[in-house]
Design a protein around this motif. Sequence first.
Motif, PDB file in Angstrom:
ATOM      1  N   ALA A   1       8.382   9.203   4.363  1.00 30.60           N
ATOM      2  CA  ALA A   1       6.969   9.333   4.023  1.00 30.60           C
ATOM      3  C   ALA A   1       6.093   8.497   4.957  1.00 30.60           C
ATOM      4  N   ALA A   2       6.546   7.285   5.289  1.00 31.64           N
ATOM      5  CA  ALA A   2       5.769   6.431   6.180  1.00 31.64           C
ATOM      6  C   ALA A   2       5.673   7.027   7.582  1.00 31.64           C
ATOM      7  N   SER A   3       6.799   7.519   8.098  1.00 27.44           N
ATOM      8  CA  SER A   3       6.798   8.118   9.430  1.00 27.44           C
ATOM      9  C   SER A   3       5.905   9.354   9.466  1.00 27.44           C
ATOM     10  N   ALA A   4       6.017  10.183   8.428  1.00 33.11           N
ATOM     11  CA  ALA A   4       5.181  11.384   8.362  1.00 33.11           C
ATOM     12  C   ALA A   4       3.714  11.026   8.224  1.00 33.11           C
ATOM     13  N   GLN A  43       0.848  -1.197   0.000  1.00 32.25           N
ATOM     14  CA  GLN A  43       0.000   0.000   0.000  1.00 32.25           C
ATOM     15  C   GLN A  43       0.881   1.244   0.000  1.00 32.25           C
ATOM     16  N   PRO A  44       0.799   2.082  -1.023  1.00 33.94           N
ATOM     17  CA  PRO A  44       1.652   3.280  -1.074  1.00 33.94           C
ATOM     18  C   PRO A  44       1.078   4.429  -0.262  1.00 33.94           C
ATOM     19  N   VAL A  45       1.932   5.399   0.027  1.00 31.21           N
ATOM     20  CA  VAL A  45       1.500   6.695   0.546  1.00 31.21           C
ATOM     21  C   VAL A  45       2.004   7.757  -0.433  1.00 31.21           C
ATOM     22  N   PRO A  46       1.295   8.875  -0.560  1.00 30.56           N
ATOM     23  CA  PRO A  46       1.770   9.925  -1.467  1.00 30.56           C
ATOM     24  C   PRO A  46       3.149  10.412  -1.054  1.00 30.56           C
TER      25      PRO A  46
END
Length: 347
Positions: free
Chosen positions: A270-273, A154-157
């Motif tokens: 990006a994941a942490s944010a 699953q991606p995040v922007p």
Amino acid sequence: MDADGTLDEAYDRLHRTGPEFEGWLSNHGPMAVEAMVRHGHARRVHRWLDRYMDRLDELPRGLSPVTGDDWRAALGDPGRLGDWLAFFARELGERPWRDVLETWWPRLLPGIAAGATHGVIRTGHAVHALLDQEDAPRTAELGHALGYWAARWQPVPLTVPSGTSGPAAALAGVPRVPDQSAGINHRLGQLSGLSGWSPALAALRPAGDAGQARELLAEVTTAAALHYLPNAHGSPVMLVHAATAPMAVLRTLPALPRALWVDSLHAAWAASAAVTAAYTPAEPARDDALPAAPESAQEVFELAARHGDAHVIKLADTCLDVHARTGRPETLAAVVRAAALVEELSV
């Protein structure tokens, strides 16, 4: 680290179970036992598993084999979880584990949000164990981790960092998602339309080379651990992953070609944010409401192991690494706060 074979015994027990239970909850057993063994608490592992494994499901069955030609169609399909587990068992049976990791890391990395980041976290724990000792149970654990990650991909922007801020300042600038009333998929789904999301990601200073990427990733992990202490009441369980996900990536870097390190930083940041945006409360706790740090790091992991909650154990594992690197006592206090808040949730 595992002179008596406790970790391998634990993996053998856990590999009879699936990576999820009750439909979508992550099996934290392999991650927690790896942390307990590494921090000198192997004697607790089997008793802990005796209690934990009652909730777990059996290994999922496959539907149709994943192949080297059609894997893209199966990526991110949780219904193919059994197929992905079988695929990586075959891959790791035929090729060295480092080769498999090098091939699949860049394919899986864009989907770092998989299983609320548990795919990459479980992979990080597996790699950490393999770097200490290579054997069949640890290699099999890597296969379970990669298979879970692939099925829940699953991606995040993502926006590539191009600013001047250090990780602490950049993380402080991450906006909250407006609706925090539902689960993580609902919250992450708001990121693409969230005003300020892309600028917040871009604000982080870029890494000029692999060495800088590793240092920045360590700082991202530190920033997330420090952020947890005053903000844990937003979600004492889910906010943990803002720190444990980048730590998992950081621990995997030594097993990866340096050419992959900068992209690894970008995905981990990006994941942490994203977890920070999803679970940070409207207001932090007042300083006088926060616990003091224990006198020693060993005391902190002892507290986490006695507490027994897998998220508290994993946060302690991360915070002890951050404390060893930075000496920041707040990172130890974060574990004390996590234990207290998770205890309140269980009452």
